[in-house]
Design a protein around this motif. Structure first.
Motif, PDB file in Angstrom:
ATOM      1  N   GLU A  24       0.828  -1.204   0.000  1.00  8.33           N
ATOM      2  CA  GLU A  24       0.000   0.000   0.000  1.00  8.33           C
ATOM      3  C   GLU A  24       0.870   1.264   0.000  1.00  8.33           C
ATOM      4  O   GLU A  24       0.599   2.226  -0.726  1.00  8.33           O
ATOM      5  N   ILE A  25       1.946   1.242   0.802  1.00  5.95           N
ATOM      6  CA  ILE A  25       2.830   2.414   0.869  1.00  5.95           C
ATOM      7  C   ILE A  25       3.554   2.611  -0.463  1.00  5.95           C
ATOM      8  O   ILE A  25       3.655   3.736  -0.965  1.00  5.95           O
ATOM      9  N   ARG A  27       2.542   1.762  -3.311  1.00  6.89           N
ATOM     10  CA  ARG A  27       1.549   2.252  -4.281  1.00  6.89           C
ATOM     11  C   ARG A  27       1.359   3.758  -4.141  1.00  6.89           C
ATOM     12  O   ARG A  27       1.293   4.497  -5.128  1.00  6.89           O
ATOM     13  N   GLU A  28       1.301   4.202  -2.893  1.00 10.71           N
ATOM     14  CA  GLU A  28       1.083   5.627  -2.651  1.00 10.71           C
ATOM     15  C   GLU A  28       2.291   6.457  -3.107  1.00 10.71           C
ATOM     16  O   GLU A  28       2.140   7.470  -3.801  1.00 10.71           O
ATOM     17  N   ALA A  31       2.650   6.539  -6.908  1.00  7.78           N
ATOM     18  CA  ALA A  31       1.698   7.466  -7.543  1.00  7.78           C
ATOM     19  C   ALA A  31       2.251   8.891  -7.487  1.00  7.78           C
ATOM     20  O   ALA A  31       2.153   9.659  -8.455  1.00  7.78           O
ATOM     21  N   HIS A  32       2.862   9.235  -6.339  1.00 10.14           N
ATOM     22  CA  HIS A  32       3.449  10.566  -6.191  1.00 10.14           C
ATOM     23  C   HIS A  32       4.569  10.777  -7.212  1.00 10.14           C
ATOM     24  O   HIS A  32       4.604  11.796  -7.922  1.00 10.14           O
ATOM     25  N   GLU A  34       5.151   9.218  -9.963  1.00  6.36           N
ATOM     26  CA  GLU A  34       4.653   9.233 -11.344  1.00  6.36           C
ATOM     27  C   GLU A  34       4.026  10.588 -11.691  1.00  6.36           C
ATOM     28  O   GLU A  34       4.197  11.101 -12.796  1.00  6.36           O
ATOM     29  N   ILE A  64      13.336   8.730   4.916  1.00  7.78           N
ATOM     30  CA  ILE A  64      11.869   8.682   4.784  1.00  7.78           C
ATOM     31  C   ILE A  64      11.341   7.322   5.255  1.00  7.78           C
ATOM     32  O   ILE A  64      10.332   7.231   5.958  1.00  7.78           O
ATOM     33  N   LEU A  68       8.676   6.725   8.079  1.00  8.89           N
ATOM     34  CA  LEU A  68       7.431   5.994   7.756  1.00  8.89           C
ATOM     35  C   LEU A  68       7.234   4.838   8.726  1.00  8.89           C
ATOM     36  O   LEU A  68       6.129   4.575   9.196  1.00  8.89           O
ATOM     37  N   ALA A  71       6.100   6.152  12.009  1.00  9.86           N
ATOM     38  CA  ALA A  71       4.699   6.590  11.964  1.00  9.86           C
ATOM     39  C   ALA A  71       3.730   5.412  11.936  1.00  9.86           C
ATOM     40  O   ALA A  71       2.613   5.508  12.429  1.00  9.86           O
ATOM     41  N   ARG A  75       0.533   0.611  13.924  1.00 10.76           N
ATOM     42  CA  ARG A  75      -0.301  -0.091  12.954  1.00 10.76           C
ATOM     43  C   ARG A  75       0.311  -1.455  12.591  1.00 10.76           C
ATOM     44  O   ARG A  75      -0.381  -2.460  12.515  1.00 10.76           O
TER      45      ARG A  75
END
Lengths: 509, 111
Positions: A24-25, A27-28, A31-32, A34, A64, A68, A71, A75
Motif C-alpha cells: 500500500e505504501i 503504491r502511494e 503514484a506521487h 509518477e 523517509i 514511515l 509513523a 499499525r
C-alpha cells in the motif's frame, strides 16, 4: 530496476514483514513519483531526466523509510498481532478438527491395513492433482519447517499484545473458578484427584469427561491423559517464558512474573495429577487397557470440534463486530461487518465446508461399510446438535481477534482471502472429497476388521495406527493453514526477504 | 527566502491539517499546493510529507481512502477527522501565541 524502484525499495525495506502494508505504501509513493515525472514531462523534460528530478526532489529514501516506519509502528504491531492471533487461535483448532474427523472416520470404518491403503490412495490423488493445486498447497517438509517457525513467531507477537491474551486469560480464569467452585464437593467426596487436574486444564470438558469415565471405567486413563497434558503445558510454559522475556514490547519484570505463574501452575498440575494417578493405581480394579486410552483421547478432542462451531463463531463474530462498530461510532455497512467477521472465522468455515463435504460424500458409502445405516443418514451430525451450546463457551475466545482485526481495518486482506478461496476452493474440495470417498474403498482390502467395541487391540498396532493417522492429519492441517497464512495477508514470510540497501549516492539526498 | 529546516519542521502538521480541512487531497497535490501558496518559500522534501500524513492518520486526526481521480488514476485521498479539526483549531491558536511571543522577543517589544 529503475531509480524509482530503487527508491521505493529502500524507503519501504523496513516493512518487509508486512507485505500488505508495504504494498500500500509503495503504491502511494509510486503514484506521487509518477505525478512528479508526468509534470516534468509536460514541461518538455525527457523521461530519464524527469525521473532523476522526481527521485531527487523526493528526498533521502532511507530517512523517509525510517520516519514511515516510526509513523506506522503501532499499525504494524496491531496488524502483526491480529494475524498472529488468527494463526494462534486457528492452528490448534484446525489440528483438533482434522484429528477428530479422521480419527473418527478411521476408527469407525477402517482397520490398520485399510488405513495404509487409504493413505496410499490419498497420496496417489495428491500426486495426480498436484499440478492443478496452487503453489501454497504443495505441502512438503519445508512447509512443516515453515509452520514451526511461523508458529513460534506468532506466539511471540501475540503475547506481546495485551489485547490478545488478556481477555482470553480472563475468560479462562473465570471458567476455572466457576468449575472448581461448582464441582469441588463432588471431587472431595469421590476423591477423584485426576479429575481435579483435568478440570483445571479443560474445565469446559468436565461433563464430557464425567460421562466417558462411566464407560471407560477407572480414573487411570484420565489421569494418564491429564498428566501428559500437564507435562506438555509445563514444556510450553518454559518456552513461553523465554519468548516473553525476549519479546520487544513486554516489560521484563512482567514477563518474568508471567513466566513464573506459568511454570508454577504447570508444576502444580503435574504434582496434583501424579498424586491422583498414584492414588488410582492402588485403587484400580484392573479394567484398564490400551484401547481405553485411545477412546479417551478421542473423547477429549471430540467436544472441541463440533460442526456447529463455525456457525456459532460466525454469529458471535457478527454480533460483537456490530457492537464494536456502534461503540466506535462507525457506519454499520453490511459488507464491512461481514468482511470483518469473515476474517476471523473464514478459515474455520472453509475447513468445515471441506470436512462436511467429505462426511457427506463418505456417508453415501455407509450402507457398504455399515449395513445398518442408510445412505446419507448422518447420525454423526445429528448427535452434535444437543451439544451446540457448549460452543458458546468457546466463542468468547474469538473476541480479542475480532477487536484487533476491527482496529486494524483488515477488510482488504479479508476480501483478498475470500476472492482467492472463491477461485481455488473447488480444487481443494475436489481433492478432499475424492480422498474421503477413496477412504471408504479399502474396506474390502484384506486384514482384520476394526471392532470399536473390542478392548483387546495390541498396543503396538494401536500406536502404529495412531501414528499413521496423526501423520495424515498433520499433512491436511498444514496444507490448510499454510494456505491461509500465506494468502490472507500474513506478516510472516517464508524466508527472510532480501532487500536492497543500495541507493545511488546522489539519490540519497 | 528559504527557511531553516528546524523552523519548518514544527509547522508541517498544522499546515497539512489546514489544507486538508478545506477539502480532501492526496500527497502530491498537498506538496504542489504548499509550493504554490508559499511561492516556493517552503521547499519541502516531497517524501517527508508521507511520514507526517501517516502519523496524523495513526493519531486519528486524518482518515484516508483510495479513490479514482478525475484522470482515472488511483490515489490515496486524505481528509481531516472531527478530532483533526479540533486539533487544528488548538494548534492554530497555539501557533499564533507562539509567533507573537517570538516576534516580541526578537523585535524587542513586550509580548
Amino acid at each position: 530496476m529503475t531509480r524509482m524502484d530503487d527508491l521505493l525499495e529502500a524507503a519501504t525495506s523496513r516493512f518487509r514483514y508486512d507485505a500488505g502494508l508495504r504494498e500500500e505504501i509503495v503504491r502511494e509513493l509510486r503514484a506521487h513519483l509518477e505525478d512528479s515525472i508526468a509534470a516534468a514531462r509536460a514541461e518538455g523534460v525527457d523521461e530519464a531526466q524527469a525521473e532523476e528530478a522526481a527521485v531527487r526532489a523526493f528526498g533521502d529514501p532511507e530517512e523517509i523509510g525510517e520516519k514511515l516506519w516510526q509513523a506506522n509502528r503501532r499499525r504494524l504491531r496491531r496488524r502483526a498481532a491480529a494475524m498472529a492471533a488468527v494463526g494462534v487461535v486457528l492452528m490448534p483448532a484446525g489440528i483438533v478438527a482434522a484429528a477428530w474427523f479422521i480419527t473418527w472416520l478411521l476408527a469407525e470404518s477402517i482397520g490398520p491395513w485399510h488405513a495404509i491403503i487409504s493413505i496410499a490412495a490419498i497420496a496417489i490423488i495428491y500426486f495426480l492433482t498436484r499440478r492443478f493445486l496452487p503453489k501454497t498447497a504443495r505441502f512438503g517438509i519445508s512447509y512443516l519447517r515453515w509452520l514451526s517457525t511461523a508458529f513460534t513467531k506468532s506466539v511471540r507477537i501475540a503475547f506481546s499484545n495485551a489485547w490478545i491474551w488478556a481477555p482470553a486469560l480472563a475468560f479462562f480464569a473465570v471458567n476455572v473458578a466457576e468449575e472448581l467452585i461448582s464441582k469441588w464437593p463432588d471431587l472431595i467426596r469421590s476423591r477423584s484427584y485426576t479429575h481435579i487436574g483435568l478440570g483445571i486444564v479443560f474445565p469446559s470438558l468436565w461433563e464430557s469427561a464425567h460421562k466417558q469415565l462411566a464407560e471407560v471405567g477407572p480414573h487411570m486413563p484420565w489421569g494418564a491423559a491429564s498428566l501428559l497434558l500437564y507435562l506438555g503445558y509445563l514444556l510450553f510454559a518454559k518456552r513461553m517464558g523465554t519468548w516473553l522475556q525476549s519479546a520487544p514490547d513486554v516489560a521484563r519484570r512482567r514477563a518474568r512474573g508471567w513466566h513464573i505463574a506459568f511454570v508454577v501452575s504447570a508444576s502444580a498440575g503435574v504434582l496434583s495429577v501424579t498424586w491422583g494417578l498414584l492414588w488410582d493405581w492402588f485403587t484400580w480394579n484392573g479394567r484398564y487397557n490400551a484401547f481405553n486410552s485411545g477412546r479417551l483421547l478421542i473423547s477429549i478432542l471430540q467436544p472441541l470440534v463440533y460442526v456447529e462451531l463455525p456457525f456459532v463463531a460466525l454469529i458471535s463474530a457478527l454480533f460483537l463486530t456490530i457492537v464494536l462498530r456502534r461503540l466506535r461510532g462507525q457506519a454499520l455497512s453490511p459488507g464491512g461487518i461481514l468482511s470483518s467477521a469473515l476474517i476471523v472465522i473464514g478459515p474455520i468455515l472453509w475447513l468445515s465446508i471441506i470436512l462436511l463435504l467429505g462426511v457427506i460424500g463418505l456417508s453415501g458409502l455407509w450402507p457398504f461399510l455399515h449395513p445398518a445405516h442408510k445412505p446419507f443418514d448422518m447420525p454423526l451430525l445429528q448427535s452434535f446438535f444437543p451439544q451446540a451450546l457448549d460452543f458458546l463457551r468457546v466463542a468468547p475466545a474469538f473476541l480479542p481477534v475480532i477487536i484487533v482485526s476491527e482496529q486494524c481495518g483488515l477488510r482488504r486482506a479479508c476480501v483478498r482471502f475470500g476472492d482467492f478461496v472463491w477461485r481455488h476452493l473447488w480444487r481443494y474440495v475436489a481433492f478432499v472429497f475424492l480422498g474421503a470417498l477413496l477412504l471408504g474403498l479399502p474396506q474390502w482390502a484384506p486384514g482384520p476388521a476394526f471392532d470399536s467395541n473390542a478392548a483387546t487391540w495390541p498396543v503396538l498396532v494401536l500406536v502404529t495406527r495412531v501414528a499413521i493417522r496423526v501423520a495424515l492429519q498433520l499433512v491436511l492441517t498444514v496444507m490448510c493453514f499454510e494456505f491461509y497464512l500465506t494468502r490472507a495477508g500474513t506478516v510472516i514470510p517464508m524466508a527472510a526477504e532480501e532487500t536492497s540497501s543500495q541507493v545511488a549516492p546522489d539519490g540519497t539526498r | 527566502m528559504e527557511f531553516r529546516s528546524d523552523l519548518v519542521k514544527g509547522s508541517v502538521a498544522p499546515i497539512v491539517l489546514k489544507l486538508l480541512s478545506e477539502r480532501e487531497r492526496y500527497g502530491y497535490e498537498i506538496v504542489k499546493l504548499v509550493n504554490e501558496r508559499t511561492q516556493g518559500a517552503f521547499q519541502w522534501k516531497e517524501g517527508t510529507l508521507y511520514p507526517c500524513l501517516h502519523q496524523l492518520e495513526a493519531d486519528g486526526l486524518l482518515s484516508s481512502a483510495w479513490r479514482e481521480a478525475e484522470s482515472g488514476k488511483q490515489r490515496k485521498y486524505y481528509r481531516v477527522t472531527r478530532k483533526g479539526r479540533t486539533e487544528l483549531a488548538s494548534r492554530t491558536e497555539e501557533w499564533a501565541a507562539f509567533s507573537k511571543t517570538v516576534t516580541a522577543l526578537l523585535m524587542g517589544a513586550t509580548a
